[in-house]
Design an enzyme around this catalytic site. Structure first.
Site, PDB file in Angstrom:
ATOM      1  N   GLU A 101      -5.732 -10.799  -7.005  1.00  0.00           N
ATOM      2  CA  GLU A 101      -5.647 -12.174  -5.886  1.00  0.00           C
ATOM      3  C   GLU A 101      -6.731 -13.235  -6.592  1.00  0.00           C
ATOM      4  OE1 GLU A 101      -3.953 -10.128  -2.222  1.00  0.00           O
ATOM      5  OE2 GLU A 101      -5.852  -9.839  -2.582  1.00  0.00           O
TER       6      GLU A 101
ATOM      7  N   LYS B 161     -10.601  -9.228  -9.647  1.00  0.00           N
ATOM      8  CA  LYS B 161     -10.866  -8.687  -8.233  1.00  0.00           C
ATOM      9  C   LYS B 161     -10.700  -7.131  -8.556  1.00  0.00           C
ATOM     10  CE  LYS B 161      -9.651  -8.542  -3.491  1.00  0.00           C
ATOM     11  NZ  LYS B 161      -8.547  -9.068  -2.475  1.00  0.00           N
ATOM     12  N   GLN B 162      -9.614  -6.964  -9.265  1.00  0.00           N
ATOM     13  CA  GLN B 162      -9.113  -5.335  -9.179  1.00  0.00           C
ATOM     14  C   GLN B 162      -8.098  -5.305 -10.366  1.00  0.00           C
ATOM     15  OE1 GLN B 162      -7.045  -6.664  -5.650  1.00  0.00           O
ATOM     16  NE2 GLN B 162      -5.795  -4.496  -5.810  1.00  0.00           N
TER      17      GLN B 162
ATOM     18  N   ASP C   7       0.731  -1.247  -0.060  1.00  0.00           N
ATOM     19  CA  ASP C   7      -0.066   0.085   0.123  1.00  0.00           C
ATOM     20  C   ASP C   7       0.806   1.240   0.021  1.00  0.00           C
ATOM     21  OD1 ASP C   7      -3.210  -0.866   0.919  1.00  0.00           O
ATOM     22  OD2 ASP C   7      -1.529  -2.254   1.091  1.00  0.00           O
TER      23      ASP C   7
END
Length: 799
Positions: free
Chosen positions: A493, A613-614, A355
């Site tokens: 993921e 997912k992203q 992050d």
């Protein structure tokens, strides 16, 4: 509500955990959730305090296996203060609870400018009458070891007494995340309590395995009058200060609780308990602490505030507030990384992921000393990363996907699917791209600050060791005539293996391969830049053979990138996966953000489908400008023009469930850069992730710090096209009609407070007066020099 306050009216038990997270107060050293002071942990409330650096490791039995997890520890509860009314006959009413009383005018007010949380309410007692209560708390930004709670009780047309218990409670566990309920959660041991003088209690304990000493001291005083009773009652796990105070109309009872926290990690102390007692004894009263606290926050806002009109501006300021509470200038003195969920809850166990990739770009241009400290966290764990690479049979440094106290891999071996109740293997430790994120952050920090000393020393050591890992991991495929990286997991993921494969991992994840190529090329650039003496010293220090460099050069130009049907593939074989019936799943479920859990509960697997997912491939558009991205692919021998990139963007937009809070942010950034109207939709989603708890309950387990910081950077760099490279500020603003006016100031090289303003199609750049050199500002169609003390206004082309 004003642009500086967030107000919560009424009492809604179902929403308390979300409010508690969003009302957390902190100062970079420790933070306390916004729970009501009289509460203890239960189904509704979760009072908790977390200090940076305080981790503990426990063993648990899960699904018949022994697993070890390291957690950020929930510390003793300093906030606990409960009260009840006493009557003339000597009897006492029940202890107050918002869950059992009819409340009037109940309100919490989070004041961002002042960094205080105020609770006000009134309630009717059948025997006494109306009682008004006002509570104000702070975690001191001047002295990061102090916190304070001020409570004012006001009687309306009756007289009597109020009994107060001010408590330091050591009987706490880590219980914030329901999914972790099967794990060992008792982190505190050797709890002892005591008293000092007439108004101070103390509590000391240790973490059970990491053996970190923790001490708190609480001074509780009544202001303006003498209590009829004041007694200190230490017990085994709780230190209680009991007070009985007269109360009457016009004569409120005012109680101030001041608390000091120290741990064995602290510098310049001999014993945490001695330090806590000394600090709380010498601390000023609440108004004195508040005065200096406000001055400290005023300085922070002056350096970091962002001006965006409307509701978007309110949310952005809330995001900035939580970023500054987690990573304040006090962080520069600590050995900490970026906790993915802040110091606001226990999700992800307080671990450090990637992050910082979304956090440091903002901090670099406001608090570079904090960025440097966060990079030092990674540098101190470089030896551990090198040992991990060696254990995997690789050279260089392999950073862990999840990091905690000492830099070993902290990723859980199993994770729980709440939908099915099954514990499943967790293969996210194969996200080796975290190393590229560390290298990217080193490079961006040094470009933004001009800190060549760091780049040539610690930064160079990290960058070269990460490059070394990628060079040794890449395998040459003679049939393809290219290098391949196998057995990894990308940012998405959902995909951790091929369908029905015996082993986890995927081959040639595009994001991993392209960022590895970038790391190798930057490492080669750095080696060429280094003075000869430093190059030799560095090579000796990390035992790097200069003969490795030609191989780095070759790999950086010949890593393979897979394609399918005219778009960039997420990984080799992605285009062969089945198509998902998205409409059917949206019709069956309220939310499909966690599509992986839904499919597993149905006996299926998301690995079978073209479903993300992203952002994964699209993350490249977040890290690199369009020009940089084209150049990167060209270096690898691929022609990725605007049409191919837009087809790729469209292809993955249709196949993404946005199961990560980072997803909307990255898609907003990428869409803004390709001039798409949908960008604002994703901007809004990024802004609402935590305040509206879009992930369905996760914010109560801790805010999403990367997503919050990323929204700030979306304005700072995404909409302005701001880059700090080649000793210039480069700007290429993109039109986003829904967010067409904004302003902020930044710290660039030696200049403090460089202002950037966009309004009515005009870009204003102001450089504060100083003895520093002028700033070179480069736009796509021109370059200007702005000297200290000057302001330049540029008319931007329409469209």
């Amino acid at each position: 509500m004003s642009e500086w306050t967030w107000e919560y009216e009424g009492y809604d038990p179902a929403a308390e955990r979300l409010r508690e997270s969003l009302c957390t107060l902190g100062n970079g050293y420790f933070a306390t959730r916004g729970a009501v002071p009289e509460s203890r942990a239960g189904l509704v409330h979760y009072p908790a305090t977390y200090a940076a650096e305080v981790y503990n490791r426990l063993e648990s039995t899960v699904a018949g296996r022994q697993v070890v997890n390291e957690d950020l520890v929930n510390l003793p509860n300093w906030l606990l203060l409960r009260f009840r009314l006493r009557f003339a006959d000597g009897s006492a009413g029940p202890w107050f609870s918002p869950d059992t009383r009819q409340l009037l005018d109940y309100r919490h007010t989070l004041d961002l400018r002042r960094a205080t949380l105020t609770r006000t309410f009134r309630y009717w007692d059948d025997e006494a009458g109306m009682l008004g209560v006002e509570q104000n708390r702070l975690l001191d930004m001047t002295d990061p070891h102090l916190a304070a709670l001020r409570t004012v009780f006001t009687a309306e047309e009756w007289s009597g007494e109020v009994e107060v218990e001010s408590v330091l409670d050591g009987d706490v566990t880590n219980n914030n995340v329901y999914r972790y309920r099967s794990l060992n959660r008792n982190h505190l041991a050797q709890v002892r309590t005591g008293e000092a003088g007439t108004d101070t209690t103390w509590l000391r304990c240790r973490t059970s395995s990491s053996d970190i000493g923790i001490s708190m001291a609480a001074r509780t005083v009544v202001i303006g009058q003498l209590p009829t009773l004041s007694e200190l009652r230490p017990s085994r796990h709780r230190a209680v200060h009991r007070l009985v105070i007269p109360i009457a109309p016009g004569r409120p009872a005012v109680v101030e609780k001041t608390v000091a926290l120290h741990t064995a990690h602290d510098l310049a102390i001999s014993d945490p308990l001695d330090a806590a007692l000394d600090r709380v004894t010498t601390a000023g009263d609440f108004p004195t602490l508040l005065h200096s606290h406000l001055a400290a926050w005023q300085r922070l806002w002056r350096r970091a505030d962002i001006q965006v009109p409307g509701e978007a501006g309110r949310v952005l300021r809330l995001h900035l507030f939580h970023l500054l509470q987690t990573l304040s200038p006090h962080t520069a003195e600590l050995d900490v990384g970026v906790p993915a969920r802040g110091l606001h809850g226990e999700a992800y166990r307080g671990h450090v992921f990637w992050d910082e990739l979304f956090v440091l770009p903002y901090l670099n241009l406001h608090f570079p000393e904090v960025s440097r400290a966060l990079l030092n966290y990674r540098h101190r764990r470089l030896p551990q990363a090198c040992r991990a690479a060696g254990a995997a049979g690789r050279a260089g440094a392999m950073y862990p996907w999840q990091s905690g106290s000492d830099g070993r891999e902290e990723t859980q071996q199993l994770h729980l699917n709440p939908r099915s109740g099954r514990w499943l293997p967790d293969n996210s430790r194969l996200q080796h791209h975290v190393g590229s994120a560390v290298a990217y952050n080193v490079w961006q920090y040094c470009e933004a600050t001009g800190d060549t000393e760091y780049l040539h020393t610690r930064g160079a050591e990290m960058l070269l060791q990460i490059a070394r890992f990628w060079a040794d991991t890449a395998e040459f495929d003679a049939e393809l005539g290219r290098y391949r990286i196998r057995g990894v997991v990308g940012p998405d993921e959902y995909h951790d293996s091929y369908p029905d494969a015996a082993r986890p991992g995927l081959d040639d994840n595009t994001y991993t391969n392209v960022t590895a190529a970038w790391v190798l090329s930057r490492a080669l650039d750095l080696v060429r830049r280094l003075p000869a003496w430093r190059r030799q010293e560095l090579f000796e220090r990390i035992q790097l053979d200069g003969g490795e460099l030609p191989e780095w050069e070759e790999i950086s130009r010949r890593l393979w990138v897979p394609f399918h049907q005219g778009v960039i593939s997420q990984f080799d074989g992605y285009g062969d996966l089945a198509e998902l019936d998205w409409d059917a799943y949206r019709a069956r479920y309220d939310s499909i953000r966690r599509l992986d859990r839904i499919l597993e509960a149905e006996g299926d697997a998301v690995n079978r489908y073209q479903a993300s997912k992203q952002a994964d491939v699209l993350m490249l558009g977040y890290l690199f400008s369009p020009t940089e991205l084209r150049d990167l692919f060209r270096r690898l021998g691929y022609d990725v023009d605007d049409k191919l990139w837009r087809r790729t963007v469209d292809d993955y937009l249709k196949r993404t469930s946005h199961g990560s809070t980072l997803s909307g942010l990255v898609h907003a950034w990428v869409l803004a850069r390709v001039s798409r109207a949908e960008a604002w939709t994703y901007c809004q989603e990024a802004l609402e992730q935590d305040v509206a708890d879009l992930q369905g309950g996760t914010t109560g387990e801790g805010i999403h710090l990367g997503a919050m910081a990323g929204t700030l950077d979306l304005v700072q760099r995404g909409l302005t096209g701001l880059e700090t490279r080649e000793d210039a500020l480069r700007l290429d603003p993109v039109p986003l009609p829904a967010l067409s006016e904004y302003g902020f100031s930044l710290r660039y090289r030696g200049h403090w407070g460089v202002s950037i303003r966009l309004r009515s199609g005009q870009l204003g750049i102001g450089v504060p007066d100083s003895e520093e050199s002028p700033i070179r500002v480069v736009l796509p169609d021109r370059a200007v020099i702005v000297a200290p003390g000057e302001t330049c206004t540029l008319l931007l082309p329409e469209g």
